[in-house]
Design a protein around this motif. Structure first.
Motif, short mmCIF file in Angstrom:
data_model
loop_
_atom_site.label_atom_id
_atom_site.label_comp_id
_atom_site.label_asym_id
_atom_site.label_seq_id
_atom_site.Cartn_x
_atom_site.Cartn_y
_atom_site.Cartn_z
N ASN A 65 0.83 -1.21 0.00
CA ASN A 65 0.00 0.00 0.00
C ASN A 65 0.86 1.26 0.00
O ASN A 65 0.57 2.22 -0.70
N LEU A 66 1.91 1.21 0.80
CA LEU A 66 2.79 2.37 0.93
C LEU A 66 3.45 2.70 -0.41
O LEU A 66 3.46 3.84 -0.86
N TYR A 68 2.45 1.90 -3.32
CA TYR A 68 1.46 2.28 -4.30
C TYR A 68 1.09 3.76 -4.17
O TYR A 68 0.59 4.38 -5.08
N THR A 69 1.35 4.31 -2.98
CA THR A 69 1.03 5.70 -2.71
C THR A 69 1.97 6.68 -3.41
O THR A 69 1.61 7.80 -3.70
N LEU B 147 -4.68 10.44 -4.01
CA LEU B 147 -3.37 10.00 -4.51
C LEU B 147 -3.21 10.37 -5.98
O LEU B 147 -2.17 10.84 -6.42
N ALA B 191 2.34 12.54 -0.46
CA ALA B 191 1.29 11.57 -0.77
C ALA B 191 1.05 10.65 0.41
O ALA B 191 -0.10 10.39 0.80
N LYS B 223 -10.02 -0.39 -0.23
CA LYS B 223 -9.17 0.44 -1.07
C LYS B 223 -9.14 -0.03 -2.52
O LYS B 223 -9.55 0.67 -3.42
#
Lengths: 231, 227
Positions: A65-66, A68-69, B147, B191, B223
């Motif tokens: 997740n990180l 992908y940010t 994002l 971000a 998500k």
């Protein structure tokens, strides 16, 4: 409006431009889809580990997740600083997109592999499947619907993200945007957008076909054990 | 190279203004996108009208190249700020729309039936039952949009927009890699920080019952899947 269409037709009928477009499309495909292939392999590898070592599931998903940010342009620029490549090297784009694809796929793959019913695994084991063969012949095929759903998202977003590479001098269809912009020629940009969308659509269609091909049991009219997981 | 970048990073005067610009345009675009997408998503989710169009539209938008959109709009509009806001809103609408719609879809029919059974009007069912249940997925959509916005605002520096993208584009123009690296690291951090911030807001606003149900159930997506 008629003039605008004329300029596009003139652009497209020039053989030099045709050659250039063909080269760009080829490069675009390779820059966008090679990372998807790598991403699938890595996600399956991580998924295999994640289902066997339960403590690793949460950290893997969190790191995914990180990563992908992180915005794509930023990652394209940071990578050369970390791995020592030159900034204009296309490999940066391939690695960055591989990271995104892996990050996107790893959680659904872990979930899909983790949701194979225990009695299915027990039957396979009883039939004499050793763990490695059982993984490739039973667990992985059952994860195909989830895997293709994730792969469709990954390839669509990769195909659109490769264009950003044009800002750091990496080719593909994105060059049409920077070129059209600096020449003040919107027609070239429109061609780039349309080709990108067509490419994404084609790849998506092929993935749907592949999924159909790889999941014969779903065509038999019953839902598969992993059916509930489909996204 | 790294040392030079660290020096830039330790000098907030060099980048703080850019961060503020970046955050400002991100939130302006996010606000506008929610204003457009949230009511539309509610309408589609409540009536079921246009659901196929919506799903196809949000999927196709994922493949739309941001750089192409932004450069094209600029050549048509010839104004950096208007172009940037419009382009950003166009890209942020689909995730919010999808989040709202799939959030409403996620409500169990038995629950809404029960709500009707205890005498709730349509509006009460929506505001007091369906929306609270939809919040996790709705937030997933908003965070995806956020994002997307932070990333695209960086790209929009190419058409002259301020913000952290300036460090990347200007740095590239003068072959100043440390400056580019500074911009890239700050964009990545921004971000991550904004996403964490929204995750915290989400945790604070999602009703406890919904959070418990989600944790106890099959880990349904908040998500990825509404993207």
């Amino acid at each position: 409006m008629g003039d605008f269409v004329d300029t596009i037709i003139r652009f497209l009928s020039n053989p030099n431009n045709q050659d250039r477009l063909l080269r760009m499309v080829t490069q675009h495909v390779y820059l966008a889809l090679l990372p998807v292939v790598f991403g699938i392999v890595f996600a399956i590898g991580l998924g295999w580990i994640g289902t066997r070592v339960p403590g690793l599931r949460t950290p893997t998903v969190m790191v995914g997740n990180l990563l992908y940010t992180v915005p794509s342009l930023a990652l394209f620029v940071i990578l050369p600083g970390i791995i020592g490549t030159r900034i204009l090297n296309p490999i940066n784009v391939v690695i960055a997109l591989t990271i995104y694809s892996t990050a996107l796929l790893v959680r659904p793959v872990i979930d899909a592999l983790g949701s194979v019913p225990g009695d299915v695994l027990a039957s396979a084991t009883a039939m004499g499947y050793r763990p490695v063969r059982r993984f490739f012949a039973v667990e992985l095929p059952l994860a195909v619907p989830v895997l293709t759903a994730g792969t469709r998202v990954a390839s669509a977003s990769n195909i659109s993200m490769v264009s950003v590479g044009a800002l750091i001098g990496v080719g593909g269809l994105g060059v049409l945007f920077t070129d059209g912009y600096s020449r003040g020629f919107p027609g070239e940009i429109v061609i780039g957008i349309v080709l990108t969308l067509l490419l994404a659509l084609t790849v998506d269609f092929l993935l749907v076909l592949l999924r159909w091909w790889f999941t014969p049991w779903q065509r038999a009219g019953r839902s598969s054990p992993a059916g509930g997981e489909q996204v | 190279v790294i040392a030079a970048a660290v020096e830039y990073l330790l000098d907030p005067g060099f980048w703080l203004g850019r961060v503020v610009e970046h955050v400002r345009i991100t939130f302006v675009a996010l606000g506008l996108a929610i204003l457009v997408a949230f009511p539309l998503g509610l309408y589609v989710g409540e009536t079921g009208r246009g659901a196929t169009v919506l799903v196809g539209f949000t999927n196709a938008m994922r493949a739309l190249p941001t750089l192409g959109l932004v450069t094209f709009l600029y050549l048509i509009l010839r104004d950096t700020y208007v172009t940037a806001v419009l382009g950003l809103v166009v890209l942020a609408v689909p995730p919010v729309l999808a989040g709202t719609y799939s959030g409403l879809q996620a409500c169990d029919e038995g629950v809404t039936d029960a709500a009707q059974g205890v005498g709730m009007s349509r509006w009460q069912r929506l505001s007091r039952v369906k929306l609270p249940i939809a919040t996790p997925i709705l937030f997933g959509g908003i965070r995806n949009a956020l994002l997307q916005l932070v990333a695209t605002a960086t790209v929009a520096a190419y058409i002259g927009l301020g913000g952290l993208g300036r460090l990347l584009i200007d740095g590239l123009a003068v072959q100043d890699y440390p400056q580019m690296l500074t911009g890239a690291v700050l964009t990545a951090l921004l971000a991550i920080v904004l996403d964490l911030l929204f995750a915290a807001v989400q945790r604070a606003t999602v009703p406890t019952g919904v959070a418990l149900a989600a944790a106890g159930g099959t880990q349904s997506d908040t998500k990825g899947d509404n993207e």
